[in-house]
Design an enzyme around this catalytic site. Structure first.
Site, PDB file in Angstrom:
ATOM      1  N   ALA A  10       0.829  -1.200   0.000  1.00 55.27           N
ATOM      2  CA  ALA A  10       0.000   0.000   0.000  1.00 55.27           C
ATOM      3  C   ALA A  10       0.865   1.251   0.000  1.00 55.27           C
ATOM      4  O   ALA A  10       2.020   1.226   0.436  1.00 55.27           O
ATOM      5  CB  ALA A  10      -0.913  -0.002   1.225  1.00 55.27           C
ATOM      6  N   CYS A  11       0.297   2.348  -0.479  1.00 51.76           N
ATOM      7  CA  CYS A  11       0.953   3.654  -0.479  1.00 51.76           C
ATOM      8  C   CYS A  11       1.325   4.010   0.953  1.00 51.76           C
ATOM      9  O   CYS A  11       0.534   3.772   1.859  1.00 51.76           O
ATOM     10  CB  CYS A  11      -0.002   4.697  -1.058  1.00 51.76           C
ATOM     11  SG  CYS A  11       0.633   6.381  -1.018  1.00 51.76           S
ATOM     12  N   PRO A  12       2.491   4.546   1.195  1.00 49.03           N
ATOM     13  CA  PRO A  12       3.529   5.010   0.274  1.00 49.03           C
ATOM     14  C   PRO A  12       4.673   4.003   0.101  1.00 49.03           C
ATOM     15  O   PRO A  12       5.717   4.347  -0.420  1.00 49.03           O
ATOM     16  CB  PRO A  12       4.040   6.270   0.957  1.00 49.03           C
ATOM     17  CG  PRO A  12       4.020   5.900   2.413  1.00 49.03           C
ATOM     18  CD  PRO A  12       2.771   5.039   2.564  1.00 49.03           C
ATOM     19  N   LEU A  13       4.496   2.760   0.552  1.00 49.62           N
ATOM     20  CA  LEU A  13       5.600   1.795   0.567  1.00 49.62           C
ATOM     21  C   LEU A  13       6.265   1.577  -0.793  1.00 49.62           C
ATOM     22  O   LEU A  13       7.500   1.509  -0.849  1.00 49.62           O
ATOM     23  CB  LEU A  13       5.133   0.471   1.167  1.00 49.62           C
ATOM     24  CG  LEU A  13       4.689   0.549   2.637  1.00 49.62           C
ATOM     25  CD1 LEU A  13       4.199  -0.803   3.125  1.00 49.62           C
ATOM     26  CD2 LEU A  13       5.797   1.086   3.516  1.00 49.62           C
TER      27      LEU A  13
END
Length: 192
Positions: A10-13
């Site tokens: 998931a964002c921001p990974l």
């Protein structure tokens, strides 16, 4: 060439992982999901001067990122160590009745257009992204702010959550890494 698989993250990974890998140097092949990860990683790499070639692959896309980091592109929100960043985390202003809060937010943004001192960047997160999507009463004002040089950007994961990404009507889509970097390097931050 290094390989990096950020599918399912998931964002921001995905952007954070790509940033770390690019900081280590050399070309990079990244496997990622369609949607916000694909858009955010592409924008991140290109804004830093890298070339991005993309091809569909099983379960998403494969990016080949080459070149070397350069100064951010002129349209990229560049942390400057100065300037004002406005973080708008809701579609209303204040803690009173919802209707009043929405009216106050509308009036605030419309009045902001008329001020001589403007923020450098406005980031919209959570229900704040509803202000930048079709149907919002402040699209014209946000467009006017953009025309006066204010960077207007909405969190991609928030737009996805509210199913508004294809209805973005003012500004650009951004990611949490860009927002975080901008907030910590700003001269001042105004939270609405």
């Amino acid at each position: 060439m290094k390989d990096l698989d950020v599918r399912g993250q998931a964002c921001p990974l995905p952007v954070v992982a790509v940033k770390k890998a690019l900081d280590e140097g050399g070309p990079l092949r990244v496997l990622l999901d369609d949607g916000a990860p694909r858009e955010n990683v592409r924008r991140f790499a290109e804004n830093r001067g890298f070339s991005v070639a993309e091809a569909p692959c099983e379960g998403g896309y494969a990016f080949t990122i080459t070149g070397s980091a350069a100064a951010p592109a002129p349209t990229a929100p560049a942390p400057s160590g100065r300037g004002t960043v406005m973080l708008i985390g809701t579609d209303r202003l204040g803690d009173g009745p919802e209707e009043l809060g929405r009216l106050l937010m509308k009036n605030f943004i419309m009045t902001l257009v008329e001020t001589s001192q403007l923020p450098d960047r406005m980031y919209f997160v959570n229900t704040g992204v509803l202000l930048t999507a079709e149907g919002s009463e402040v699209i014209e004002a946000l467009t006017a702010l953009g025309n006066r040089g204010v960077e207007v950007a909405s969190c991609g994961i928030c737009l996805d959550f509210f199913q508004k990404k294809d209805k973005l009507a003012a500004g650009i889509v951004t990611n949490m890494l860009t927002i975080a970097e901008s907030l910590v390097t700003a001269g001042s931050v105004v939270r609405i």
